[in-house]
Design an enzyme around this catalytic site. Structure first.
Site, PDB file in Angstrom:
ATOM      1  NE  ARG A  23      -3.843  -1.745   0.111  1.00 13.63           N
ATOM      2  CZ  ARG A  23      -5.062  -1.349   0.686  1.00 13.63           C
ATOM      3  NH1 ARG A  23      -5.126  -0.287   1.595  1.00 13.63           N
ATOM      4  NH2 ARG A  23      -6.692  -1.704   1.798  1.00 13.63           N
ATOM      5  NE  ARG A  27      -6.697   5.964   2.650  1.00  9.27           N
ATOM      6  CZ  ARG A  27      -7.039   5.548   3.113  1.00  9.27           C
ATOM      7  NH1 ARG A  27      -9.275   6.003   4.331  1.00  9.27           N
ATOM      8  NH2 ARG A  27      -7.365   3.736   4.084  1.00  9.27           N
ATOM      9  NE  ARG A  36      -9.606   8.781  -2.882  1.00 14.51           N
ATOM     10  CZ  ARG A  36     -10.492   8.942  -2.433  1.00 14.51           C
ATOM     11  NH1 ARG A  36     -10.509  10.152  -3.520  1.00 14.51           N
ATOM     12  NH2 ARG A  36     -10.949   8.047  -1.045  1.00 14.51           N
ATOM     13  CG  ASP A  72      -9.345  -2.248  -4.159  1.00 12.85           C
ATOM     14  OD1 ASP A  72      -8.296  -1.718  -3.319  1.00 12.85           O
ATOM     15  OD2 ASP A  72      -9.729  -3.528  -3.764  1.00 12.85           O
ATOM     16  CE1 TYR A 142     -12.988  -6.593   1.897  1.00 12.42           C
ATOM     17  CE2 TYR A 142     -12.214  -7.808   1.184  1.00 12.42           C
ATOM     18  CZ  TYR A 142     -11.464  -7.085   2.017  1.00 12.42           C
ATOM     19  OH  TYR A 142     -11.456  -6.782   2.229  1.00 12.42           O
TER      20      TYR A 142
HETATM   21  O1  CP3 Z   1       0.186  -1.465  -2.829  1.00 15.95           O
HETATM   22  C1  CP3 Z   1      -0.104  -0.047  -2.998  1.00 15.95           C
HETATM   23  O2  CP3 Z   1       0.048   0.876  -3.334  1.00 15.95           O
HETATM   24  C2  CP3 Z   1      -1.401  -0.376  -4.038  1.00 15.95           C
HETATM   25  C3  CP3 Z   1      -2.370  -0.451  -4.736  1.00 15.95           C
HETATM   26  C4  CP3 Z   1      -3.564  -1.624  -3.168  1.00 15.95           C
HETATM   27  C5  CP3 Z   1      -4.551  -0.603  -2.942  1.00 15.95           C
HETATM   28  N1  CP3 Z   1      -5.443  -2.286  -2.877  1.00 15.95           N
HETATM   29  C6  CP3 Z   1      -4.994   0.721  -3.068  1.00 15.95           C
HETATM   30  C7  CP3 Z   1      -6.189   1.117  -2.046  1.00 15.95           C
HETATM   31  C8  CP3 Z   1      -3.215  -2.331  -3.066  1.00 15.95           C
HETATM   32  C9  CP3 Z   1      -2.365  -3.675  -4.179  1.00 15.95           C
HETATM   33  C10 CP3 Z   1      -4.879  -2.895  -3.037  1.00 15.95           C
HETATM   34  C11 CP3 Z   1      -4.744  -4.446  -2.194  1.00 15.95           C
HETATM   35  C12 CP3 Z   1      -6.533  -4.283  -1.283  1.00 15.95           C
HETATM   36  N2  CP3 Z   1      -7.403  -3.279  -1.755  1.00 15.95           N
HETATM   37  C13 CP3 Z   1      -6.449  -5.670   0.283  1.00 15.95           C
HETATM   38  C14 CP3 Z   1      -5.293  -6.716  -0.243  1.00 15.95           C
HETATM   39  C15 CP3 Z   1      -3.815  -6.148   0.751  1.00 15.95           C
HETATM   40  C16 CP3 Z   1      -4.470  -5.741   1.877  1.00 15.95           C
HETATM   41  O3  CP3 Z   1      -4.234  -4.392   2.859  1.00 15.95           O
HETATM   42  O4  CP3 Z   1      -5.494  -6.380   2.565  1.00 15.95           O
HETATM   43  C17 CP3 Z   1      -7.451  -5.871   0.060  1.00 15.95           C
HETATM   44  C18 CP3 Z   1      -8.153  -6.190   0.972  1.00 15.95           C
HETATM   45  C19 CP3 Z   1      -7.894  -4.663  -0.437  1.00 15.95           C
HETATM   46  C20 CP3 Z   1      -9.886  -3.850  -0.740  1.00 15.95           C
HETATM   47  C21 CP3 Z   1     -10.094  -2.631   0.307  1.00 15.95           C
HETATM   48  N3  CP3 Z   1      -9.781  -1.448  -0.799  1.00 15.95           N
HETATM   49  C22 CP3 Z   1      -9.641  -2.225   1.063  1.00 15.95           C
HETATM   50  C23 CP3 Z   1     -10.276  -2.717   2.529  1.00 15.95           C
HETATM   51  C24 CP3 Z   1      -9.956  -0.863   1.207  1.00 15.95           C
HETATM   52  C25 CP3 Z   1     -10.413   0.041   2.406  1.00 15.95           C
HETATM   53  C26 CP3 Z   1      -8.680  -0.070   3.496  1.00 15.95           C
HETATM   54  C27 CP3 Z   1      -8.487   1.392   3.769  1.00 15.95           C
HETATM   55  O5  CP3 Z   1      -7.129   1.869   3.267  1.00 15.95           O
HETATM   56  O6  CP3 Z   1      -9.611   2.412   3.631  1.00 15.95           O
HETATM   57  C28 CP3 Z   1      -9.522  -0.365  -0.219  1.00 15.95           C
HETATM   58  C29 CP3 Z   1      -9.757   0.679  -0.585  1.00 15.95           C
HETATM   59  C30 CP3 Z   1      -8.374   1.154  -1.218  1.00 15.95           C
HETATM   60  N4  CP3 Z   1      -7.662   0.684  -1.867  1.00 15.95           N
HETATM   61  C31 CP3 Z   1      -7.509   2.972  -0.730  1.00 15.95           C
HETATM   62  C32 CP3 Z   1      -6.673   2.223  -2.065  1.00 15.95           C
HETATM   63  C33 CP3 Z   1      -5.039   3.558  -1.607  1.00 15.95           C
HETATM   64  C34 CP3 Z   1      -8.031   3.441   0.072  1.00 15.95           C
HETATM   65  C35 CP3 Z   1      -8.955   4.418  -1.022  1.00 15.95           C
HETATM   66  C36 CP3 Z   1      -9.010   6.045  -0.727  1.00 15.95           C
HETATM   67  O7  CP3 Z   1      -8.188   6.906  -1.481  1.00 15.95           O
HETATM   68  O8  CP3 Z   1      -9.655   6.437  -0.118  1.00 15.95           O
END
Ligand code: CP3
Length: 316
Positions: A23, A27, A36, A72, A142
């Site tokens: 990640r 943010r 964003r 994502d 999910y």
């Molecule tokens: O790693 C990176 O920088 C690449 C981008 C990436 C995102 N999500 C961006 C994201 C990757 C590899 C993921 C994987 C992901 N997404 C997983 C597996 C890894 C883990 O954390 O367990 C899962 C379960 C998801 C599903 C998901 N998407 C969740 C649970 C959330 C909310 C969690 C949070 O961080 O708030 C997201 C949204 C998300 N995916 C964001 C980002 C940068 C936040 C969205 C925003 O900018 O508002």
């Protein structure tokens, strides 16, 4: 070209430990928040110019040794469930009821912005590019009520996972064809399966995925929380509950600092990073956190993590 990360996965000699952060585009970075403010999360994923911009941010700001495509794990599910929203986590309006709802999808036609982002990134990057997907079981948590199905209809649960594995295989090979140089599979929820059920339900699809990608000469990292599980990946990504040195004896390994250790000071982060990495310094090891970086992480602490790893001498 800095190919330390790929050499470490191949267990070839490395002069220092490669490091990236799960990640890493997110943010905690003011530069990410600025993008964003202008667009919502899905628009960001679907607009190659913007996805490329935020993918490159942590490479420039932190100096990590690999980039990961900004997207994502739910993106390949958008053609299956067009109503998916993010707030900030995924929200599914109508969870899938039957496996047959997951049809035969062509990413090149339905989500072409993923391949376009990858091709643009390969032209811009001087470090390897990681593509990724969610593991079928994690995707199922999910998109359908997989926990109830496991209790009430194991056959249907298995059918869901098989269909998700097929969709994911196509999606990963599409990313490889577009130029992804390594693949990470995120299994954030697989640890809730007891070992025997993991073997019966989740492992067969994961083994097919890993084999299909590796047959193209591309390494696969299988990241899961909790216990180490063998699904035929090149390397295992592990969390802080796993002993790194012990995991390394079984093969190449990535991890595993607890993300909340980055909420302290740069000095404390440096101590924690050294304690983690020194015992396993050498090829076959990729430094990372044990799960995604937290949004409240001070950028100075993320920088201290990377620079400390870079300062650790590698024994040959
Ligand atoms: O790693 C990176 O920088 C690449 C981008 C990436 C995102 N999500 C961006 C994201 C990757 C590899 C993921 C994987 C992901 N997404 C997983 C597996 C890894 C883990 O954390 O367990 C899962 C379960 C998801 C599903 C998901 N998407 C969740 C649970 C959330 C909310 C969690 C949070 O961080 O708030 C997201 C949204 C998300 N995916 C964001 C980002 C940068 C936040 C969205 C925003 O900018 O508002």
């Amino acid at each position: 070209m800095n190919d330390l990360f790929l050499r470490a996965l191949r267990e070839e000699p490395v002069e220092r430990i490669p490091v990236w952060i799960m990640r890493q585009a997110g943010r905690y970075l003011p530069q990410y928040r600025a993008v964003r403010e202008k667009v919502d999360f899905l628009t960001l994923c679907r607009t190659p110019e913007l996805a490329v911009e935020v993918t490159l941010q942590p490479v420039a700001i932190l100096g990590v040794d690999a980039a990961i495509l900004f997207s994502d794990i739910l993106v390949p599910m958008l053609p299956v469930i067009p109503g998916i929203r993010f707030d900030p986590g995924p929200k599914i309006p109508e969870p899938l009821e039957h496996p047959s709802q997951i049809g035969d999808h062509d990413p090149e036609k339905e989500i072409p912005y993923v391949g376009e982002s990858i091709r643009m990134l390969r032209r811009a990057l001087r470090v390897p590019l990681i593509g990724f997907a969610g593991a079928p079981y994690t995707l199922a948590t999910y998109t359908t009520d997989i926990r109830r199905l496991r209790r009430e209809d194991a056959k249907k649960a298995r059918e869901f996972l098989d269909r998700l594995a097929l969709l994911t295989e196509r999606y990963l090979l599409y990313q490889v064809d577009a130029g992804a140089q390594a693949i990470q599979i995120f299994d954030s929820w697989g640890q809730e399966l007891p070992a025997a059920e993991f073997e019966a339900l989740a492992a067969p699809g994961l083994r097919r995925l890993c084999a299909a990608v590796r047959a193209r000469g591309v390494p696969v990292i299988y990241f899961a929380r909790g216990p180490l599980r063998d699904v035929g990946a090149t390397a295992c990504g592990v969390d802080w509950t796993v002993d790194l040195a012990e995991a390394r004896r079984r093969g190449p390994v990535q991890g595993n600092l607890a993300p909340d250790r980055l909420l302290s000071s740069p000095e404390d982060v440096a101590r924690a990073a050294r304690a983690m990495a020194e015992p396993v310094a050498g090829t076959g090891y990729v430094a990372n956190l044990g799960h995604g970086i937290l949004p409240e992480t001070p950028v100075e602490c993320a920088k201290a993590f990377v620079s400390t790893i870079h300062s650790i001498p590698c024994k040959r």
